[in-house]
Design a protein around this motif. Structure first.
Motif, PDB file in Angstrom:
ATOM      1  N   PRO A  42     -10.334 -26.834  12.667  1.00 45.97           N
ATOM      2  CA  PRO A  42     -10.208 -28.020  13.533  1.00 45.97           C
ATOM      3  C   PRO A  42     -10.382 -27.709  15.015  1.00 45.97           C
ATOM      4  CG  PRO A  42      -8.470 -27.993  11.881  1.00 45.97           C
ATOM      5  CD  PRO A  42      -9.163 -26.670  11.784  1.00 45.97           C
ATOM      6  N   THR A  44     -12.402 -25.531  16.346  1.00 40.97           N
ATOM      7  CA  THR A  44     -13.716 -24.971  16.668  1.00 40.97           C
ATOM      8  C   THR A  44     -14.595 -26.045  17.289  1.00 40.97           C
ATOM      9  OG1 THR A  44     -13.505 -23.570  14.715  1.00 40.97           O
ATOM     10  CG2 THR A  44     -15.653 -23.669  15.756  1.00 40.97           C
ATOM     11  N   ARG A  45     -15.209 -25.719  18.423  1.00 44.85           N
ATOM     12  CA  ARG A  45     -16.046 -26.679  19.147  1.00 44.85           C
ATOM     13  C   ARG A  45     -17.487 -26.169  19.164  1.00 44.85           C
ATOM     14  NH1 ARG A  45     -12.188 -25.353  22.416  1.00 44.85           N
ATOM     15  NH2 ARG A  45     -13.565 -24.618  24.104  1.00 44.85           N
ATOM     16  N   THR A 109     -17.649 -30.620  15.982  1.00 44.10           N
ATOM     17  CA  THR A 109     -16.652 -29.834  15.241  1.00 44.10           C
ATOM     18  C   THR A 109     -17.337 -28.997  14.166  1.00 44.10           C
ATOM     19  OG1 THR A 109     -16.302 -31.651  13.674  1.00 44.10           O
ATOM     20  CG2 THR A 109     -14.863 -31.561  15.643  1.00 44.10           C
TER      21      THR A 109
END
Length: 502
Positions: A42, A44-45, A109
């Motif tokens: 969740p 992680t961009r 995401t």
């Protein structure tokens, strides 16, 4: 990968899928991609292209156990992330387009992909499919110019001037595919490089030096030198995915060189014929490369996809004897023996012998070589095969082969062949050797041996009803070590040609 250069290749002996899958999982870059896929979550961009956000690269490097003080660690993490995304080990949702409104950078995401489960619970073939996808990504990256070249090609507006860069993506990809195809061919060809690494100058020269060129010109040597340096960079990128074992060009050598390595390249085998007079240590300073077992699998898979006939030993195990003999007739003796052994392993000897003998018949051009490979296949057979062999003693095409097989085992009650069968077998044997190996140094001795014990051999052999009679006699006229016999062979060849209908 082009299918034009080598439409049919020698067969390769591959490791099992299980062994190859273990190698794939152990490849450093693939292992890093798996590790990052498990880390994705969740928090992680990702950016518009699915790339990891810049400020997350240090954390990814830590996850991979890289030294964050190393300026290259972020690049390694970024590459591993790209492989994870491209192979489906990671699923990304790219940021929504804000239509140019707002100054805040938007991120998407990422999460572990469905294919990640295949790493631990999939079959070996599933793991290899993932690795092949990773290989495609790495090969695409390897065909891109390095950062220094890109910087040098920036125009005043900060855009890449592709004319100045002189980079054509398709051309670069084709060049790398061609290099890997040549490396594969050198590896699988007997007498090639299967037992050792290839000097980088030899590989570069195989792509640059025209066939038939004697001493390469200075211009050609400069091209070879440039290709060497390009390959040095590309193989550094390909080693972490497990495709090759690579010893780079010695950096001290590059520092010592005044300009391109033309003269040094020539001394290290720039003509493509080998390492010349340079000793092994000197040659190795110019770079050495070898395909790994996983690399052989990977390049072969790409060749098959491109339509190249790239056989593997064992592929014929479930096919009939006719397909076996037709295929191995094009193989070297060693490769044919390996394929034959695997074919025989799953069969009962009596049935296998009968099937092989039936497939060996035929008066077509490939018949002699099929019978030679049949004889090779029957060589290790035991007494169980004897009834099948005896059943063809009266066969005009197989009777001689059967007698040879039985005599080698000391069998009794073997009828002596009539003269016509002896002459026919002589023609068939020489035709098979010519088809298998061409005009070798050993062939004249074979000719002399086969003709020495028959008085008036050439006065009778031209009458033999074999489609290769004239062809064999012409070869004997060129190659027979006895000048008188060679002259008689040429006369007999003329008679054989004259009696056959036009």
């Amino acid at each position: 990968m082009s299918a034009d250069s080598h439409p049919t290749l020698p067969p390769v002996r591959l490791c099992s899928d299980a062994e190859l899958a273990r190698d794939a999982l152990g490849a450093p870059l693939f292992a890093r991609a798996v590790r990052l896929a498990r880390w994705a979550g969740p928090g992680t961009r990702v950016g518009v292209g699915g790339e990891l956000a810049t400020d997350q690269l240090p954390e990814a490097a830590v996850v991979l156990g890289l030294d964050t003080a190393d300026e290259d660690s972020a690049g390694y993490a970024s590459q591993a992330w790209r492989v994870a995304v491209d192979t489906g080990l990671v699923d990304v949702t790219e940021p929504e387009d804000d239509n140019g409104e707002g100054d805040e950078e938007r991120f998407g995401t990422a999460a572990p992909g469905e294919d990640l489960a295949l790493v631990t619970s999939g079959a070996p073939g599933d793991v290899l499919d993932l690795w092949l996808a990773a290989l495609d990504t790495v090969l695409a990256d390897a065909a891109v110019p390095d950062l220094d070249d890109l910087v040098d090609a920036l125009d005043a507006g900060g855009e890449i001037d592709f004319d100045r860069l002189d980079w054509n993506p398709g051309r670069e990809a084709d060049f790398l595919d061609g290099v890997l195809a040549n490396l594969y061919l050198l590896t699988v060809t007997e007498g090639g490089a299967a037992d050792g690494p290839i000097p980088l100058p030899v590989l570069a020269a195989s792509m640059i030096v025209p066939d038939g060129m004697g001493e390469p010109t200075d211009a050609v040597l400069e091209q070879v030198s440039d290709a060497m340096m390009r390959l040095d960079d590309q193989f550094r990128q390909l080693e972490p995915i497990g495709l090759v074992e690579f010893r780079p060009v010695d950096e001290e050598l590059m520092a010592e060189a005044d300009g391109p390595l033309e003269s040094e390249t020539a001394g290290a085998g720039g003509g493509g014929a080998g390492a010349g007079a340079a000793d092994d240590e000197d040659v190795s300073r110019y770079g050495m490369v070898r395909l790994t077992p996983l690399g052989l699998y990977g390049i072969r898979a790409r060749m098959l996809e491109a339509g190249v006939d790239a056989p593997a030993v064992g592929e014929l195990a479930e096919k009939g004897a006719d397909a076996l003999l037709d295929a191995v007739s094009l193989y070297s003796e060693h490769a044919a023996q390996a394929e034959i052994e695997q074919w025989l392993a799953g069969r009962e000897q009596p049935a296998a012998a009968a099937e092989l003998l039936a497939a060996a018949r035929g008066d077509d051009e490939g018949g002699p070589l099929r019978r030679l490979r049949c004889q090779q296949a029957l060589a290790p057979a035991g007494p169980e095969a004897e009834p099948a062999v005896r059943s063809v003693l009266d066969d005009p095409e197989l009777g001689g082969l059967a007698r040879v097989w039985l005599a080698e085992r000391g069998a009794g009650d073997v009828p002596a062949p009539d003269p016509e069968m002896v002459f026919w077998l002589t023609v068939d044997t020489i035709a098979a050797q010519l088809a298998a190996d061409g005009e070798t140094e050993e062939l004249p001795l074979l000719m002399e041996t086969l003709t020495a014990h028959h008085t008036g051999f050439f006065e009778q052999v031209w009458r033999v009803e074999h489609p290769a009679t004239a062809y064999v006699l012409e070869a004997m006229g060129r190659l027979h070590p006895d000048k008188k016999a060679a002259k008689e062979a040429r006369k007999a060849a003329f008679k054989a040609r004259s009696r056959r209908p036009a």
